[in-house]
Motif scaffolding. Structure first.
Motif, PDB file in Angstrom:
ATOM      1  N   ASP A 151       0.810  -1.214   0.000  1.00  0.00           N
ATOM      2  CA  ASP A 151       0.000   0.000   0.000  1.00  0.00           C
ATOM      3  C   ASP A 151       0.846   1.268   0.000  1.00  0.00           C
ATOM      4  N   GLU A 152       1.537   1.544   1.106  1.00  0.00           N
ATOM      5  CA  GLU A 152       2.326   2.756   1.229  1.00  0.00           C
ATOM      6  C   GLU A 152       3.475   2.495   2.196  1.00  0.00           C
ATOM      7  N   PRO A 153       4.487   3.385   2.246  1.00  0.00           N
ATOM      8  CA  PRO A 153       5.704   3.066   2.989  1.00  0.00           C
ATOM      9  C   PRO A 153       5.697   3.426   4.469  1.00  0.00           C
ATOM     10  N   PHE A 154       4.842   4.343   4.901  1.00  0.00           N
ATOM     11  CA  PHE A 154       5.024   4.963   6.208  1.00  0.00           C
ATOM     12  C   PHE A 154       4.920   3.986   7.383  1.00  0.00           C
ATOM     13  N   LYS A 155       4.125   2.970   7.253  1.00  0.00           N
ATOM     14  CA  LYS A 155       3.972   1.990   8.334  1.00  0.00           C
ATOM     15  C   LYS A 155       5.245   1.186   8.573  1.00  0.00           C
ATOM     16  N   TYR A 156       6.137   1.146   7.587  1.00  0.00           N
ATOM     17  CA  TYR A 156       7.240   0.184   7.622  1.00  0.00           C
ATOM     18  C   TYR A 156       8.606   0.825   7.852  1.00  0.00           C
ATOM     19  N   SER A 157       8.646   2.125   8.146  1.00  0.00           N
ATOM     20  CA  SER A 157       9.927   2.779   8.414  1.00  0.00           C
ATOM     21  C   SER A 157      10.648   2.110   9.583  1.00  0.00           C
ATOM     22  N   TYR A 158      11.953   1.934   9.425  1.00  0.00           N
ATOM     23  CA  TYR A 158      12.829   1.361  10.458  1.00  0.00           C
ATOM     24  C   TYR A 158      12.466  -0.080  10.808  1.00  0.00           C
ATOM     25  N   THR A 159      11.877  -0.803   9.864  1.00  0.00           N
ATOM     26  CA  THR A 159      11.613  -2.234  10.053  1.00  0.00           C
ATOM     27  C   THR A 159      12.279  -3.019   8.933  1.00  0.00           C
ATOM     28  N   ASN A 160      12.381  -4.327   9.128  1.00  0.00           N
ATOM     29  CA  ASN A 160      12.910  -5.223   8.101  1.00  0.00           C
ATOM     30  C   ASN A 160      11.765  -5.690   7.214  1.00  0.00           C
ATOM     31  N   VAL A 161      11.839  -5.300   5.933  1.00  0.00           N
ATOM     32  CA  VAL A 161      10.779  -5.644   4.981  1.00  0.00           C
ATOM     33  C   VAL A 161      11.366  -6.531   3.894  1.00  0.00           C
ATOM     34  N   VAL A 162      10.713  -7.664   3.650  1.00  0.00           N
ATOM     35  CA  VAL A 162      11.126  -8.571   2.576  1.00  0.00           C
ATOM     36  C   VAL A 162      10.077  -8.526   1.481  1.00  0.00           C
ATOM     37  N   LEU A 163      10.537  -8.321   0.246  1.00  0.00           N
ATOM     38  CA  LEU A 163       9.674  -8.307  -0.926  1.00  0.00           C
ATOM     39  C   LEU A 163      10.011  -9.517  -1.784  1.00  0.00           C
ATOM     40  N   VAL A 164       9.018 -10.349  -2.057  1.00  0.00           N
ATOM     41  CA  VAL A 164       9.239 -11.528  -2.886  1.00  0.00           C
ATOM     42  C   VAL A 164       8.718 -11.219  -4.285  1.00  0.00           C
ATOM     43  N   GLY A 165       9.614 -11.323  -5.272  1.00  0.00           N
ATOM     44  CA  GLY A 165       9.255 -11.021  -6.651  1.00  0.00           C
ATOM     45  C   GLY A 165      10.230 -10.031  -7.255  1.00  0.00           C
ATOM     46  N   GLY A 166      10.369 -10.082  -8.578  1.00  0.00           N
ATOM     47  CA  GLY A 166      11.329  -9.219  -9.246  1.00  0.00           C
ATOM     48  C   GLY A 166      10.736  -8.392 -10.352  1.00  0.00           C
ATOM     49  N   SER A 167       9.417  -8.118 -10.277  1.00  0.00           N
ATOM     50  CA  SER A 167       8.763  -7.329 -11.316  1.00  0.00           C
ATOM     51  C   SER A 167       8.504  -5.912 -10.825  1.00  0.00           C
ATOM     52  N   ASN A 168       7.657  -5.187 -11.581  1.00  0.00           N
ATOM     53  CA  ASN A 168       7.406  -3.783 -11.284  1.00  0.00           C
ATOM     54  C   ASN A 168       6.956  -3.541  -9.856  1.00  0.00           C
ATOM     55  N   SER A 169       5.986  -4.326  -9.403  1.00  0.00           N
ATOM     56  CA  SER A 169       5.420  -4.064  -8.083  1.00  0.00           C
ATOM     57  C   SER A 169       6.468  -4.182  -6.992  1.00  0.00           C
ATOM     58  N   SER A 170       7.329  -5.180  -7.096  1.00  0.00           N
ATOM     59  CA  SER A 170       8.366  -5.374  -6.095  1.00  0.00           C
ATOM     60  C   SER A 170       9.421  -4.273  -6.157  1.00  0.00           C
ATOM     61  N   VAL A 171       9.845  -3.918  -7.368  1.00  0.00           N
ATOM     62  CA  VAL A 171      10.871  -2.892  -7.525  1.00  0.00           C
ATOM     63  C   VAL A 171      10.362  -1.534  -7.056  1.00  0.00           C
ATOM     64  N   GLU A 172       9.155  -1.168  -7.449  1.00  0.00           N
ATOM     65  CA  GLU A 172       8.598   0.121  -7.027  1.00  0.00           C
ATOM     66  C   GLU A 172       8.467   0.187  -5.515  1.00  0.00           C
ATOM     67  N   ALA A 173       7.979  -0.896  -4.918  1.00  0.00           N
ATOM     68  CA  ALA A 173       7.833  -0.923  -3.462  1.00  0.00           C
ATOM     69  C   ALA A 173       9.191  -0.830  -2.776  1.00  0.00           C
ATOM     70  N   ALA A 174      10.191  -1.536  -3.299  1.00  0.00           N
ATOM     71  CA  ALA A 174      11.522  -1.523  -2.694  1.00  0.00           C
ATOM     72  C   ALA A 174      12.108  -0.117  -2.678  1.00  0.00           C
ATOM     73  N   LEU A 175      12.000   0.587  -3.793  1.00  0.00           N
ATOM     74  CA  LEU A 175      12.551   1.933  -3.873  1.00  0.00           C
ATOM     75  C   LEU A 175      11.823   2.884  -2.924  1.00  0.00           C
ATOM     76  N   GLU A 176      10.509   2.757  -2.860  1.00  0.00           N
ATOM     77  CA  GLU A 176       9.750   3.648  -1.977  1.00  0.00           C
ATOM     78  C   GLU A 176      10.039   3.339  -0.515  1.00  0.00           C
ATOM     79  N   LEU A 177      10.109   2.079  -0.173  1.00  0.00           N
ATOM     80  CA  LEU A 177      10.390   1.693   1.214  1.00  0.00           C
ATOM     81  C   LEU A 177      11.783   2.133   1.638  1.00  0.00           C
ATOM     82  N   TYR A 178      12.769   1.926   0.768  1.00  0.00           N
ATOM     83  CA  TYR A 178      14.142   2.348   1.076  1.00  0.00           C
ATOM     84  C   TYR A 178      14.182   3.853   1.363  1.00  0.00           C
TER      85      TYR A 178
END
Length: 335
Positions: A151-178
């Protein structure tokens, strides 16, 4: 019971395009949507931007006027809502269809899960594919800190987040979360990101990986998920590793609802889940029951998007109105 000419199941962009074509034909139609209009887009990540340019996701011939070339989620939600209002489309929201049944007189009964029943001469399924995530079928997949939707990144700041998958959704989420101070790890079964990742994201994510700001485990699959950690296995070496995981997003894609198709009597290929339909009229093995948009894609959801799925609506409307689309196609080919 009132008998509609056509009932459209699904109020996404393709379902709305179908409603527009039926309205132009003067038919008595009704769109049934299990959520609100374009519910699948509403559930997209809040900062998502479409890969397609705005003109390629227009429907009904109405311009999608925005300042950027590609629309974001909020702009698309507003656009499709305004289109529905402009054409005064007839719809009933929050109706979750369970099945359709063809009657001896040739009409269809459409049953919802809350007991409502509708009747029509024809039915168009335009239910998309975003409601049914691909399952990994691993222990812990249903734990509360695991989701198939980001959904959005704010809930996950300063936590360990694992994204499974290597397509658009995973890449976009990874960049936003980082960029919102999450510790991000991408787990992907292939040796690199998928080739279909949006071209403007590729250098960004690869540079962040090179800098060590986003971590990756390529050639790896998920074996088990527990609170606070996840077990992965390298498919080349067979080695296993527990990695920290306060939150897990399984972003490995989605599928059309094959169970709904089956309950409507549509025959599916057992391996690809592609339903039986005429590629020119989009009529299924049940006469009078049509497919519009990605619902016809089976496991190949990457082959049908808004920009080509919206075109199905005109062909279906032609066939419902008795226009021989094959003869029209032959005439166009000769020209």
């Amino acid at each position: 019971m009132h008998i509609h000419d056509v009932i459209v199941i699904g109020g996404g962009p393709c379902g709305l395009a179908m409603g527009i074509e039926l309205a132009k034909s003067g038919l008595d139609y009704l769109i049934l949507e299990k959520g609100n209009l374009t519910e699948s887009i509403r559930r997209y990540p809040r900062r998502m931007r479409f890969f397609s340019t705005a003109e390629n996701i227009e429907i009904g011939g109405l311009p999608f006027a925005i300042s950027e070339v590609k629309a974001n989620r909020n702009e698309a939600l507003q656009y499709y809502r305004k289109v529905a209002g402009y054409f005064d489309l007839k719809f009933k929201l929050f109706v979750d269809v369970d099945r359709t049944e063809k009657q001896p007189d040739g009409t269809f009964l459409v049953y919802s899960n809350d007991g409502q029943v509708f009747q029509s001469k024809k039915v168009v399924l335009a239910t998309g594919y975003f409601d049914v995530p691909r399952m990994l079928n691993v222990p812990g997949e249903n734990l509360p800190h695991v989701s198939h939707y980001y959904d959005e990144p704010f809930k996950y700041s300063y936590t360990n987040v694992v994204l499974v998958g290597g397509s658009n959704s995973s890449v976009e989420a990874a960049l936003e979360l980082y960029r919102h101070d999450a510790h991000v790890t991408i787990v992907h079964k292939e040796a690199d990101f998928r080739t279909k990742v949006k071209y403007w994201l590729v250098p960004d994510v690869k540079n962040r990986v090179k800098e060590g700001k986003i971590h990756t485990r390529f050639n790896s699959i998920t074996k088990e998920i527990e609170p606070g950690r996840m077990l992965i296995e390298n498919i080349e070496t067979g080695e296993t590793e527990w990695i920290p995981a306060d939150f897990v997003f399984l972003l490995v894609g989605y599928l059309p609802d094959e169970h709904l198709l089956f309950r409507c009597g549509i025959v599916l290929d057992p391996l690809t889940k592609v339903p039986t339909f005429d590629p020119e009229t989009f009529e299924t093995n049940i006469p009078g029951l049509y497919l519009c948009g990605t619902v016809m894609a089976g496991v190949f959801t990457e082959k049908i998007f808004i920009e080509n799925g919206r075109d199905h609506a005109a062909a279906i409307a032609d066939h419902i109105n008795g226009r021989d689309v094959r003869k029209v196609k032959e005439l166009i080919d000769r020209i």
